[in-house]
Design an enzyme around this catalytic site. Structure first.
Site, mmCIF file in Angstrom:
data_model
loop_
_atom_site.group_PDB
_atom_site.id
_atom_site.type_symbol
_atom_site.label_atom_id
_atom_site.label_comp_id
_atom_site.label_asym_id
_atom_site.label_seq_id
_atom_site.Cartn_x
_atom_site.Cartn_y
_atom_site.Cartn_z
ATOM 1 N N LYS A 221 -7.204 -2.050 5.552
ATOM 2 C CA LYS A 221 -8.104 -2.607 6.737
ATOM 3 C C LYS A 221 -7.420 -2.097 7.976
ATOM 4 O O LYS A 221 -8.098 -1.600 8.720
ATOM 5 C CB LYS A 221 -8.175 -4.059 6.650
ATOM 6 C CG LYS A 221 -8.920 -4.533 7.795
ATOM 7 C CD LYS A 221 -10.310 -4.012 7.792
ATOM 8 C CE LYS A 221 -11.332 -4.685 8.809
ATOM 9 N NZ LYS A 221 -12.443 -4.208 8.823
ATOM 10 N N LYS B 76 -19.487 4.936 5.675
ATOM 11 C CA LYS B 76 -19.407 3.936 5.117
ATOM 12 C C LYS B 76 -19.803 4.206 3.360
ATOM 13 O O LYS B 76 -19.344 3.335 2.621
ATOM 14 C CB LYS B 76 -20.765 2.937 5.583
ATOM 15 C CG LYS B 76 -20.613 2.334 6.991
ATOM 16 C CD LYS B 76 -19.647 1.202 6.704
ATOM 17 C CE LYS B 76 -18.239 1.500 7.045
ATOM 18 N NZ LYS B 76 -17.892 2.120 8.350
ATOM 19 N N GLU C 280 -21.446 7.612 10.808
ATOM 20 C CA GLU C 280 -20.982 6.314 10.559
ATOM 21 C C GLU C 280 -21.625 5.880 9.122
ATOM 22 O O GLU C 280 -20.879 5.335 8.267
ATOM 23 C CB GLU C 280 -21.273 5.185 11.481
ATOM 24 C CG GLU C 280 -21.025 3.918 10.935
ATOM 25 C CD GLU C 280 -19.539 3.618 10.992
ATOM 26 O OE1 GLU C 280 -19.119 2.646 10.309
ATOM 27 O OE2 GLU C 280 -18.643 4.311 11.111
ATOM 28 N N HIS D 253 -27.098 25.692 9.970
ATOM 29 C CA HIS D 253 -25.932 26.461 10.161
ATOM 30 C C HIS D 253 -25.047 26.382 9.158
ATOM 31 O O HIS D 253 -23.831 26.238 9.450
ATOM 32 C CB HIS D 253 -25.266 26.207 11.394
ATOM 33 C CG HIS D 253 -26.265 26.788 12.484
ATOM 34 N ND1 HIS D 253 -26.398 27.895 12.969
ATOM 35 C CD2 HIS D 253 -26.968 25.901 13.350
ATOM 36 C CE1 HIS D 253 -27.278 27.837 13.909
ATOM 37 N NE2 HIS D 253 -27.807 26.633 14.210
ATOM 38 N N GLY E 204 5.251 -0.121 6.821
ATOM 39 C CA GLY E 204 5.930 0.926 7.949
ATOM 40 C C GLY E 204 6.445 2.167 6.872
ATOM 41 O O GLY E 204 6.447 2.194 5.702
ATOM 42 N N TRP F 290 0.686 -1.003 -0.195
ATOM 43 C CA TRP F 290 0.163 0.168 0.008
ATOM 44 C C TRP F 290 0.886 1.188 0.109
ATOM 45 O O TRP F 290 1.648 1.271 0.845
ATOM 46 C CB TRP F 290 -0.829 -0.020 1.198
ATOM 47 C CG TRP F 290 -1.943 1.042 1.069
ATOM 48 C CD1 TRP F 290 -3.105 1.023 0.783
ATOM 49 C CD2 TRP F 290 -1.965 2.272 1.802
ATOM 50 N NE1 TRP F 290 -3.825 2.214 1.067
ATOM 51 C CE2 TRP F 290 -3.009 3.004 1.818
ATOM 52 C CE3 TRP F 290 -0.838 3.165 2.567
ATOM 53 C CZ2 TRP F 290 -3.423 4.399 2.161
ATOM 54 C CZ3 TRP F 290 -0.914 4.381 2.950
ATOM 55 C CH2 TRP F 290 -2.207 4.853 2.609
ATOM 56 N N GLU G 243 -16.664 5.518 1.822
ATOM 57 C CA GLU G 243 -15.458 4.396 1.727
ATOM 58 C C GLU G 243 -15.596 3.731 0.497
ATOM 59 O O GLU G 243 -14.741 3.340 -0.114
ATOM 60 C CB GLU G 243 -15.351 3.544 2.866
ATOM 61 C CG GLU G 243 -14.650 4.256 4.271
ATOM 62 C CD GLU G 243 -14.858 3.255 5.331
ATOM 63 O OE1 GLU G 243 -13.826 3.295 6.254
ATOM 64 O OE2 GLU G 243 -15.995 2.770 5.825
#
Length: 610
Positions: free
Chosen positions: A605, A487, A483, A506, A101, A74, A490
């Site tokens: 993940k 979803k 949430e 507002h 890392g 990644w 994502e």
């Protein structure tokens, strides 16, 4: 964030490693590669894209060899392409290395190595490590010793696996901030970034802690610190099996995990909820009742979905246990000067138990004298091992990148914690029994919602071509709005925002027109009339309204364009039910848009880099 698989034994390593990489696809990646010790020498093959692209480049007769390492990348430093894919090699291709890392001081190290005449082929920070190890190997050090010397030079995080042609039966692994686990087989040994690639071969594993390394050979393995001090590590048994990381007839892991929520929530409560007495017993906290009573303040730390669960936890604990709670992004907590005083406990929430920002924030809180409690899913994870106590959510392996059952498991455990704290303070026995009974009924109510998946798909068909959504809720439903929007973002790549319903006026109200679907969390509770007023405001501006409402609310059918019904429950438990329609809505929209819901672009993940 990337995936590592290594093998040392008597069997051909390539099929084992390729299958292992496929077990790690859920972590998110953009390229893949392998290195194998063949009779002709060290052979490296890699490719940008999915593992199938790598497989297409493998020789038709395979790579003969019984020792190898493999990787899914990644990207952090350097764009995703063939060159930047791992494994990386030294100047002469005698050494291969894979790395999860970030090497923070790579630029300084690279300049020094280039000044010595070493030529770099990639844009990555990882290649620095390969050249460093090569440098120390040239001084006559064995591979293990060269890795020790090289790691002493680097700053940052790593989980690495290294092999070289001069020691063809050896693989060296080391970790600092990025997880690594050793699988112990019969005459064979494995190295991986988590246990998923191992369970088909062995249940016996050794979890490396930060600052530790492992040296694997066919004759056995040993563990040591990264300063070369030998240490003995306990061997643990993995309790879940291969069927739990397979789709089980579902088209996607995400849908399977959405449908697993009735059972996963039951598992999170099993043995902990006393319905008859209205009590919750969380022995893993390692706190006596008197210590729980002495908690004067809680700081909840998390990222993404775990942060949203923490926000639900704040509302629960403050209302029913009367303990002040702050919810902080773990990624921000350690970069300021937080107040962590006497009577403050830190509660860290992480599905994987390896989230780099959350782990670092927990360590910072502990350094400042706070007791740290963890809510995690993965048994044996770093947060589970380093926290002072905690609770497993027992959701089972979560493979889909977009978290679903982990969220409801986290909220269920936070509800149990609320019950435990509340009964020690101001919550009456009658209130505790009522809460316990209703919590015990939640899984059955979840099953009723899941039966409506096809109806939710019909709604998704009407809205899958929109590019902006607004999610609104009040009270306990506000974190659910956050949430739900996350979803959708994502997995469908649709821009979506969650807001407290009252905050719409507002600013966000300026966006509302016939092209802006608005999802309202509008179940029957104390804020129902207020939310209904917000719905009328959206209607007046021609916004399309999707409402999540309580069973039997016929009025909502007159006000909303589409209604998704959920069973009645206590307001404090409503997030456990209301979130499921939003998970299904996001899933169906993403599928209709042709998106890869299990491996959405750019996401991983387990986020093990900062």
């Amino acid at each position: 964030m990337c995936g590592i698989v290594g093998y040392v034994g008597l069997r051909p390593c390539l099929p084992i490693m390729i299958e292992g990489l496929k077990r790690l696809e859920y972590r998110g990646y953009d390229s893949a590669g392998v290195a194998v010790q063949t009779p002709e020498g060290l052979r490296v093959i890699k490719a940008a894209g999915k593992i199938r692209e790598l497989e297409a480049r493998l020789p038709k007769d395979g790579l003969t060899g019984t020792v190898g390492i493999a990787h899914t990348r990644w990207a952090t430093h350097g764009e995703p392409n063939d060159t930047n894919a791992h494994p990386h090699t030294d100047t002469f291709g005698r050494l291969a290395l894979v790395h999860n890392g970030i090497i923070e001081n790579y630029a300084v190290l690279k300049a020094a190595l280039q000044a010595e005449g070493r030529v770099f082929a990639t844009e990555t920070d990882t290649e620095v490590l390969a050249h460093l190890i090569e440098k120390y190997r040239e001084r006559g050090l064995k591979l293990e010793q060269a890795v020790v010397k090289a790691l002493a030079d680097v700053e940052g995080t790593y989980g690495i696996a290294v092999m070289c042609a001069d020691e063809p039966d050896t693989v060296v692994g080391a970790r600092k901030g990025s997880p690594l686990v050793v699988g112990v087989g019969d005459g064979e040994y494995f190295l991986a970034s988590d246990v998923a690639p191992l369970v088909d071969h062995t249940r016996q594993v050794v979890y490396l802690d930060d600052g530790e390394m492992a040296v694997l050979r066919p004759s056995g393995f040993h563990t040591a610190t990264i300063t070369a001090e030998r240490i003995d590590k306990a061997v643990h048994e993995v309790e879940w099996d291969l069927t739990q990381i397979e789709k089980g007839g579902f088209p996607h892991f995400m849908l399977k995990e959405i449908f697993e929520q009735p059972s996963s929530v039951r598992n999170s409560m099993r043995g902990r909820l006393d319905v008859k007495e209205g009590l919750a017993r969380l022995h893993g906290l390692n706190l006596a009742d008197e210590e729980l009573r002495e908690i004067r303040r809680l700081i909840i730390l998390g990222c993404g979905t775990s942060w949203h669960a923490g926000l639900v936890g704040k509302y629960l604990i403050e209302e029913h246990a009367r303990v002040p709670v702050e919810v902080e992004y773990a990624s921000e907590f350690r970069y300021r000067n937080p107040v962590v005083g006497e009577g403050t406990n830190v509660l860290v929430i992480s599905q994987s138990g390896e989230t780099a920002d959350t782990l670092a924030a927990m360590r910072e809180a502990q350094r400042r004298g706070s007791r740290a409690l963890g809510i995690v899913n993965v048994v044996g994870s770093t947060i589970a091992r380093e926290s002072d106590g905690g609770v497993y959510i027992h959701a089972g392996p979560e493979i889909g990148v977009a978290s679903t059952k982990a969220f409801t498991g986290q909220v269920a455990v936070l509800t149990l914690l609320t019950l435990a704290l509340g009964r020690l303070r101001e919550m009456s026995a009658d209130a505790g029994i009522q809460l316990a009974r209703e919590l015990d009924s939640i899984p059955a109510k979840m099953e009723r919602i899941l039966e409506r998946s096809d109806a939710i798909r019909t709604i998704a068909e009407a809205y899958c071509h929109h590019n902006n959504f607004l999610y609104l809720g009040r009270g306990y439903q506000f974190p659910v709005a956050l949430e739900g929007a996350l979803k959708l973002k994502e997995i469908s790549y649709i821009h979506a925002e969650g807001y407290p319903a009252a905050e719409m006026k507002h600013g966000p109200i300026a966006l509302i027109d016939e092209h802006m679907p608005v999802v309202f969390l509008s179940t029957r509770d104390s804020a129902y009339e207020k939310v209904m007023s917000n719905i009328m405001e959206v209607r007046a501006r021609k916004g399309a309204i999707i409402a999540v409402a309580t069973d039997g609310d016929t009025e909502m059918t007159r006000q909303a364009d589409h209604v998704i019904y959920v069973p009645q429950t206590l307001s404090m438990l409503q997030p456990l039910l209301s979130v499921i329609p939003l998970q299904l809505l996001a899933y169906h929209i993403a599928v209709l848009r042709g998106c890869d819901v299990d491996q959405p672009r750019n996401l991983a993940k387990s986020v093990t880099v900062e």
